[in-house]
Scaffold this motif. Structure first.
Motif, short mmCIF file in Angstrom:
data_model
loop_
_atom_site.label_atom_id
_atom_site.label_comp_id
_atom_site.label_asym_id
_atom_site.label_seq_id
_atom_site.Cartn_x
_atom_site.Cartn_y
_atom_site.Cartn_z
N UNK A 160 61.69 -64.01 100.93
CA UNK A 160 61.19 -62.75 100.15
C UNK A 160 62.38 -62.36 99.81
N UNK A 161 63.88 -62.13 100.14
CA UNK A 161 64.47 -61.75 99.12
C UNK A 161 64.09 -62.34 97.34
N UNK A 162 64.45 -63.71 97.48
CA UNK A 162 64.57 -64.03 96.14
C UNK A 162 63.48 -64.25 95.64
N UNK A 163 62.15 -63.85 96.24
CA UNK A 163 60.85 -63.90 95.80
C UNK A 163 61.13 -62.77 94.73
N UNK A 164 61.83 -61.19 95.80
CA UNK A 164 61.26 -59.65 94.94
C UNK A 164 62.33 -60.08 94.02
N UNK A 165 64.06 -60.14 93.79
CA UNK A 165 64.56 -60.79 92.81
C UNK A 165 64.15 -61.30 91.28
N UNK A 166 63.53 -62.69 91.77
CA UNK A 166 62.98 -63.58 90.71
C UNK A 166 62.15 -62.76 89.54
N UNK A 167 63.58 -63.88 88.31
CA UNK A 167 62.40 -63.26 87.04
C UNK A 167 60.88 -63.34 87.12
N UNK A 168 60.51 -64.16 87.61
CA UNK A 168 59.12 -65.19 87.40
C UNK A 168 58.31 -64.44 88.43
N UNK A 169 57.30 -64.26 88.45
CA UNK A 169 56.28 -64.06 89.58
C UNK A 169 56.15 -64.68 90.37
N UNK A 170 55.97 -64.45 91.63
CA UNK A 170 55.31 -65.51 92.32
C UNK A 170 53.68 -66.18 91.89
N UNK A 171 53.11 -67.09 92.30
CA UNK A 171 51.93 -67.82 91.96
C UNK A 171 51.28 -66.90 92.97
N UNK A 172 51.48 -66.39 93.92
CA UNK A 172 50.63 -65.52 94.66
C UNK A 172 50.09 -63.57 94.17
N UNK A 173 51.58 -63.51 93.55
CA UNK A 173 51.54 -62.07 92.68
C UNK A 173 50.48 -62.69 91.26
N UNK A 174 50.80 -63.10 90.48
CA UNK A 174 50.04 -63.78 89.39
C UNK A 174 48.20 -63.63 89.83
N UNK A 175 48.40 -64.32 91.04
CA UNK A 175 46.56 -64.03 91.26
C UNK A 175 46.43 -62.59 91.68
N UNK A 176 46.95 -61.65 92.33
CA UNK A 176 46.48 -60.39 92.69
C UNK A 176 45.93 -59.77 90.89
N UNK A 177 47.10 -60.02 90.23
CA UNK A 177 47.27 -60.04 88.83
C UNK A 177 45.96 -60.03 89.39
N UNK A 178 45.63 -61.39 88.33
CA UNK A 178 44.42 -61.60 87.65
C UNK A 178 43.32 -61.28 88.41
N UNK A 179 43.30 -61.08 89.54
CA UNK A 179 41.74 -60.34 90.23
C UNK A 179 41.93 -59.01 90.53
N UNK A 180 42.65 -58.15 89.85
CA UNK A 180 42.86 -56.79 89.39
C UNK A 180 42.50 -56.71 88.18
N UNK A 181 42.59 -57.49 86.96
CA UNK A 181 42.18 -57.47 85.47
C UNK A 181 40.02 -57.99 84.84
N UNK A 182 40.17 -59.07 86.74
CA UNK A 182 38.81 -58.93 86.57
C UNK A 182 38.27 -58.18 87.09
N UNK A 183 38.85 -57.67 88.36
CA UNK A 183 38.21 -56.10 88.83
C UNK A 183 37.96 -54.68 88.30
N UNK A 184 38.84 -54.47 86.20
CA UNK A 184 39.24 -54.26 85.43
C UNK A 184 37.94 -54.11 84.71
N UNK A 185 38.21 -55.58 84.20
CA UNK A 185 37.03 -55.78 83.09
C UNK A 185 35.45 -55.28 83.43
N UNK A 186 35.23 -56.33 84.85
CA UNK A 186 33.81 -55.96 85.99
C UNK A 186 33.35 -54.89 85.11
N UNK A 187 31.82 -54.57 84.93
CA UNK A 187 31.29 -52.96 84.60
C UNK A 187 30.81 -52.34 85.93
N UNK A 188 31.65 -51.28 86.29
CA UNK A 188 31.56 -50.66 87.92
C UNK A 188 31.92 -49.32 87.92
N UNK A 189 30.76 -48.53 88.77
CA UNK A 189 30.34 -47.27 88.78
C UNK A 189 32.09 -46.54 88.49
#
Length: 171
Positions: free
Chosen positions: A31-60
């Motif tokens: 956890x310490x290495x994950x927080x201080x690492x300059x490269x984002x973890x795979x799980x974090x990149x996955x969450x960002x992709x999901x957030x981008x898809x949610x923003x791109x899809x039309x929603x009320x």
């Protein structure tokens, strides 16, 4: 006297406790290495992709009240320490540069062995007029919103900043 069964139970119980300790230690280091690492973890990149898809899809779109827009656009007026030895204290944002570190010459003195003598500064960005934060070449780094700060960046309201054991935000 200890029977063979009792001795075996104690021996294997000790081994189980030892492995639990090792697993907890490895988890903490990860956890310490994950927080201080300059490269984002795979799980974090996955969450960002999901957030981008949610923003791109039309929603009320929800209509927000004008009062909340005024609060969101209001400039922060305080630097508030929310966690650590100085929790609950605050420094008014008057337009002057606020320095943070272990040395007594700083605006906010952080008595922590993981804080450099002149660790970071919070200042008004001349280009945008908004508050920005810059790491001053500290050894252990400055963590902004769970990511290590590599270059000066604009600091929004309610964005957590961690320096050593102290966490603060602008309000």
């Amino acid at each position: 006297m200890l029977t063979e069964l009792t001795f075996a139970i104690l021996k294997y119980g000790f081994l189980v406790l030892l492995w639990i300790f090792v697993a907890c230690t490895v988890r903490s280091l990860y956890r310490d290495i994950e927080i201080l690492s300059p490269r984002k973890s795979r799980a974090h990149r996955r969450k960002e992709r999901a957030a981008r898809k949610a923003v791109e899809s039309p929603a009320p779109v929800a209509v927000s009240a004008p009062a909340s827009n005024a609060a969101a656009s209001a400039k922060p007026t305080l630097l508030v320490v929310i966690d650590g030895p100085l929790a609950g204290s605050s420094v008014p944002l008057t337009g002057n540069t606020i320095t943070l570190g272990r040395a007594a010459s700083n605006t906010v003195v952080l008595d922590d062995e993981f804080v450099s003598s002149h660790h970071a500064r919070v200042y008004t960005d001349p280009a945008t007029g908004r508050w920005a934060i810059e790491d001053l070449g500290s050894t252990n780094g400055t963590i902004v919103n769970h990511q290590r700060l590599n270059a000066p960046m604009i600091l929004g309201a309610r964005v957590p900043v961690r320096i050593g054991a102290t966490t603060f935000e602008l309000r």
